[in-house]
Scaffold this motif. Structure first.
Motif, PDB file in Angstrom:
ATOM      1  N   SER A  55     105.730  17.502  17.243  1.00 21.28           N
ATOM      2  CA  SER A  55     105.979  16.720  16.031  1.00 21.28           C
ATOM      3  C   SER A  55     104.672  16.154  15.470  1.00 21.28           C
ATOM      4  CB  SER A  55     106.936  15.568  16.351  1.00 21.28           C
ATOM      5  OG  SER A  55     107.073  14.710  15.246  1.00 21.28           O
ATOM      6  N   LYS A  56     104.690  15.887  14.190  1.00 15.64           N
ATOM      7  CA  LYS A  56     103.536  15.240  13.555  1.00 15.64           C
ATOM      8  C   LYS A  56     103.618  13.727  13.705  1.00 15.64           C
ATOM      9  CE  LYS A  56     102.771  18.988  10.390  1.00 15.64           C
ATOM     10  NZ  LYS A  56     102.652  19.473   9.044  1.00 15.64           N
ATOM     11  N   ASP A  57     104.751  13.253  14.187  1.00 14.67           N
ATOM     12  CA  ASP A  57     104.969  11.823  14.397  1.00 14.67           C
ATOM     13  C   ASP A  57     104.513  11.470  15.825  1.00 14.67           C
ATOM     14  OD1 ASP A  57     106.032   9.293  15.007  1.00 14.67           O
ATOM     15  OD2 ASP A  57     107.825   9.617  13.788  1.00 14.67           O
TER      16      ASP A  57
ATOM     17  N   GLU B  16     104.748   8.827  17.583  1.00 19.39           N
ATOM     18  CA  GLU B  16     105.740   8.110  18.384  1.00 19.39           C
ATOM     19  C   GLU B  16     106.750   9.083  19.001  1.00 19.39           C
ATOM     20  OE1 GLU B  16     109.156   4.687  17.875  1.00 19.39           O
ATOM     21  OE2 GLU B  16     107.429   4.636  16.527  1.00 19.39           O
TER      22      GLU B  16
END
Length: 168
Positions: A99-101, A103
């Protein structure tokens, strides 16, 4: 004409595969925190003198749904699980790790670390935790497969060999 025929055939194959997976109950709750889910299961298992089995996978995984269906529909296996384990379906999608997130990536890494990187075996991965939450076994579910389903003798053997009584 060949393109039309090929398109129709591909659509038919996709429909059959899609409906086969749709016929299986979705068992993974994608809205809950998997680490909290594991902690609650460990707490319950400790109180009941049982172990926890975390079935790591997701609703995206046909073999995960097949295994959940298989163990639910076999009375002997269901009883063995109920008597010895707190059984949970721990949602994980390998795409989360990419993911680019940041968190999301961190949560994904924490989950895999908690379960000793069980995903290295593929999905579903069956992780047995003792009453203190320690990973005591990771079962590669591929060894339990037979054809398009699972081998009852192998599944029962796995479950019997990792009960609290067998381990102690």
């Amino acid at each position: 004409m060949k393109k039309l025929f090929l398109s129709v055939m591909l659509l038919a194959i996709f429909s059959v595969l899609s409906s086969a997976q749709q016929g299986l109950k979705k068992v993974y709750d994608e809205t809950i925190d998997p680490l909290e889910q594991i902690d609650k299961a460990v707490e319950k298992a400790k109180k009941e003198d049982k172990f926890v089995i975390c079935q790591l996978g997701g609703n995206w995984c046909p073999w995960c749904l097949k295994f959940a269906d298989y163990i639910t529909n076999d009375a002997e296996i269901s009883k063995m699980i109920a008597d010895n384990y707190v059984y949970i379906h721990v949602n994980y999608n390998p795409r989360m790790a990419k993911s680019k997130d940041a968190e999301v990536v961190k949560k994904s890494q924490n989950l895999l670390k908690r379960l000793n990187n069980a995903g290295r075996f593929g999905y579903p991965a069956l992780v047995v935790l003792d009453g203190n939450g320690k990973v005591i076994h990771i079962q590669d579910s591929g060894y339990l497969e037979e054809g398009e389903s699972y081998n009852k003798k192998k599944v029962v053997s796995f479950l019997k060999n990792w009960t609290p009584k067998a381990v102690k």
